[in-house]
Scaffold this active site. Structure first.
Site, PDB file in Angstrom:
ATOM      1  N   SER A 125     -23.924  14.977 -26.166  1.00  0.00           N
ATOM      2  CA  SER A 125     -23.650  13.449 -25.757  1.00  0.00           C
ATOM      3  C   SER A 125     -22.468  12.766 -26.344  1.00  0.00           C
ATOM      4  CB  SER A 125     -24.864  12.737 -25.973  1.00  0.00           C
ATOM      5  OG  SER A 125     -25.128  12.733 -27.464  1.00  0.00           O
ATOM      6  N   LYS A 168     -30.364   4.767 -28.993  1.00  0.00           N
ATOM      7  CA  LYS A 168     -28.779   4.841 -29.224  1.00  0.00           C
ATOM      8  C   LYS A 168     -28.238   3.165 -29.202  1.00  0.00           C
ATOM      9  CE  LYS A 168     -27.855   9.454 -27.620  1.00  0.00           C
ATOM     10  NZ  LYS A 168     -27.280  10.301 -26.714  1.00  0.00           N
TER      11      LYS A 168
END
Length: 209
Positions: A125, A168
């Site tokens: 990611s 996140k």
């Protein structure tokens, strides 16, 4: 006899000096002076731990030229999660960055240094952000340090989807980031429990909390 020994020692010393001179000349002829150019940049990548809590992780990327097309990763702990896709995605990031910059891949080396963390880094990611950073390094651009980003780089240069986005975004907001870049098409996010979240609204509410 003493004079003979002195002459012998002198002859040996002269021979050694001549041999060293020839050896040194040969070395000087083989060694070449190489000037290495380096630039570094630190990005703020977003990660999720095994208990689904988010974190902002600083990753410092250094581009070196001349190079041989190598990508080195230094982190603690070493990337092992998700079959170590952090390592393979780092290679893709370097390939895409040099392609977009119209630069030969095998003329650069990249060092990726992940700050010490208790999180087990392993997924891809951060590779989208690493691609942007590598491109910026080799094209002499700068990045906005107030922006965090997540998304995996694909071989065609597009940004692919990633998981754990609510955690996140929350971690980025807690660290003071007001701008978080996420993959296109993931604005409406469905969690593993089936909950549907509008991440734009969620991000704004996280910043205001």
């Amino acid at each position: 006899m003493a004079r003979h020994n002195k002459l012998l020692i002198t002859a040996v010393l002269i021979a050694l000096v001549l041999a060293l001179g020839v050896f040194t000349f040969a070395l000087a002829d083989e060694w070449q002076q190489v000037i290495i150019y380096t630039r570094s940049i630190t990005i703020h990548a977003l990660a999720v731990s095994s208990n689904n809590s988010g974190a902002v992780i600083n990753i410092t990327i250094t581009a070196m030229r001349p190079g041989s097309g190598y990508v080195y990763v230094a982190s603690s702990p070493l990337p092992t999660a998700e079959s170590g896709t952090f390592l393979s995605s780092s290679q893709i990031a370097a390939l895409v960055a040099t392609y977009l910059a119209n630069q030969p891949f095998n003329e650069y080396n990249f060092l990726i240094n992940v700050e010490p963390t208790t999180l087990e880094i392993g997924g891809p990611s951060a590779s989208g952000y690493m691609t942007v950073a590598m491109w910026a390094l080799i094209t002499n651009h700068t990045l906005n340090p107030d922006v965090a980003m997540t998304g995996m780089i694909l071989p065609d240069g597009s940004i692919g989807p990633v998981g754990g986005l609510p955690a996140k975004i929350k971690a980025a907001a807690e660290e003071g980031y007001e701008v978080v870049l996420i993959p296109y098409g993931q604005q409406i996010y469905q969690t593993s429990s089936g909950q549907v979240i509008n991440l734009i609204s969620y991000g704004r509410s996280s910043v205001l909390m």
